[in-house]
Design an enzyme around this catalytic site. Structure first.
Site: not given
Length: 406
Positions: A6, A88, A177, A238, A281, A329-330, A383
């Protein structure tokens, strides 16, 4: 062995797999950073992580150093041990709908798509060409974040703008994604025992970048990210969807051009912009528990938007839904966020099992109560594994074709 790569404009993340008795095992993973500057290389293998400082004037030198270091650590005997390399790539426009063996035409598509993904595609292409030089005999495979979403019907991907924008300038929803969504769809078929082509899922990929997708009969039917990853949900930095007139208005107010305002929406908005505190978060949750005003507002807005899009995707599918899935992650690591989102979905009649929601798990866990109208799962996405699996599939297919020719 298969190497998964990646690459960005100044870094190359990688993971080395080995096929052992039909299964893929991780041999090593690492990252070459600050390419073009005073770089560093980190490799983790056998539970030990080492970091070395290196001069990386370009991606080619970084790739040469990665391969040499894998040899020095005796993780490979020689470069030719790596038979396949899976990359990727963020954007493949609407021309690529599945993983593909890289040839000149593929590289041209990646290059053309750079205008749609200027921060990602150029770095991927540079890395591909570097690995071609260092390990020329390896089969190179590209897997695109946009490819999985090419099944979205036109009524869902088109924007209500002049149609020639789509015809002449490729303005449409692409979605991202996709590699994660492909993995989750495959994993949920395994978990539920239901054939993937019969599977209806709402998947919440909640990380620093975040999106929700409607998977209908095993393929992408709609998703929240759009022409770029800026669209859809509120994210770490974002904004997600906002009134587009805000860009021109704030450009005048702040004396900024359109690119500068867009940069603020990408890098200074979302959780960070609204909370004025953090894009993470975990930090926002802690402040929400304390009742701190702006972080609490950011938390509640995040949850509200995610819940609203889940309802939208349920409506898109329009059929019985096999599962609501939280990942990334979250989504994987925050029981509080999962609980808060579910509490904001009263019309879907979802019921969490509070104990299951807070229990530790390995790869996946069912976290809904028996009375929940829709089963709820948390599933760890992977992934890199998805890319490795698809690389091996294409290598096997290529070898069969060569054997048939012989």
């Amino acid at each position: 062995m298969v190497l998964v790569v990646n690459s960005g404009s100044s870094s190359i993340k990688f993971r080395l797999y080995k096929v052992v008795q039909g299964h893929l095992e991780i041999i090593a993973e690492g990252i070459a950073e600050r390419i073009g500057l005073d770089g560093s290389l980190t490799i983790k293998a056998n539970g030990i992580k080492d970091t070395w400082q290196h001069d990386f004037p370009n991606h080619l030198r970084a790739v040469e150093t990665i391969i040499a270091s894998l040899q020095n650590l005796q993780l490979i005997n020689k470069p030719t041990d790596i038979e396949g390399i899976g990359f990727r790539v963020v954007h493949g426009t609407n021309k690529i709908t599945k993983p593909i063996i890289i040839d000149q035409e593929t590289k041209m598509i990646i290059k053309e798509a750079a205008k749609l993904a200027p921060l990602h595609n150029p770095g991927a292409l540079i890395a591909i060409e570097a690995f071609e030089k260092v390990i020329p005999q390896a089969t190179l495979v590209a897997q695109f974040d946009t490819a999985f979403h090419q099944t979205i019907p036109e009524v869902n991907f088109i924007y209500p703008v002049p149609y020639e924008w789509y015809q002449n300038h490729q303005v449409r929803k692409y979605g991202f994604h996709g590699i994660s969504y492909q993995f989750i769809t495959q994993k949920m078929a395994e978990i539920t025992g239901k054939a993937s082509h019969k599977l209806n899922l709402i998947v919440c990929h909640l990380g620093n970048g975040a999106s929700v997708a409607a998977i209908k009969k095993g393929v992408s039917f709609d998703t929240t990210m759009g022409f770029t990853p800026l669209a859809g949900l509120m994210m770490g930095t974002r904004s997600g969807n906002i009134d587009p007139s805000i860009l021109a208005y704030m450009g005048k107010e702040l004396n900024l051009n359109l690119d500068e305002v867009t940069d603020l929406l990408n890098k200074k908005s979302g959780l960070l912009g609204l909370s004025q505190f953090s894009s993470d978060m975990r930090d926002i949750e802690n402040e929400w528990k304390k009742g701190t005003k702006l972080p609490s507002l950011a938390y509640e807005k995040y949850v509200q938007i995610a819940a609203d899009f889940i309802v939208t995707m349920a409506n898109r599918i329009g059929e019985p839904i096999d599962a609501l899935v939280f990942t990334a992650g979250i989504g994987e690591n925050s029981p509080l966020i999962r609980q808060s989102i579910i509490m904001n979905l009263p019309l879907l009649n979802l019921v969490l099992d509070n104990n299951a929601n807070h229990e530790k798990y390995q790869e996946w866990s069912k976290i809904s109560a028996p009375t929940s109208k829709i089963p709820i799962y948390v599933v760890r996405t992977n992934e890199e594994l998805m890319i490795a699996q698809e690389t091996i599939k294409l290598m096997t297919s290529q070898n069969k074709k060569l054997n048939n020719l012989v």
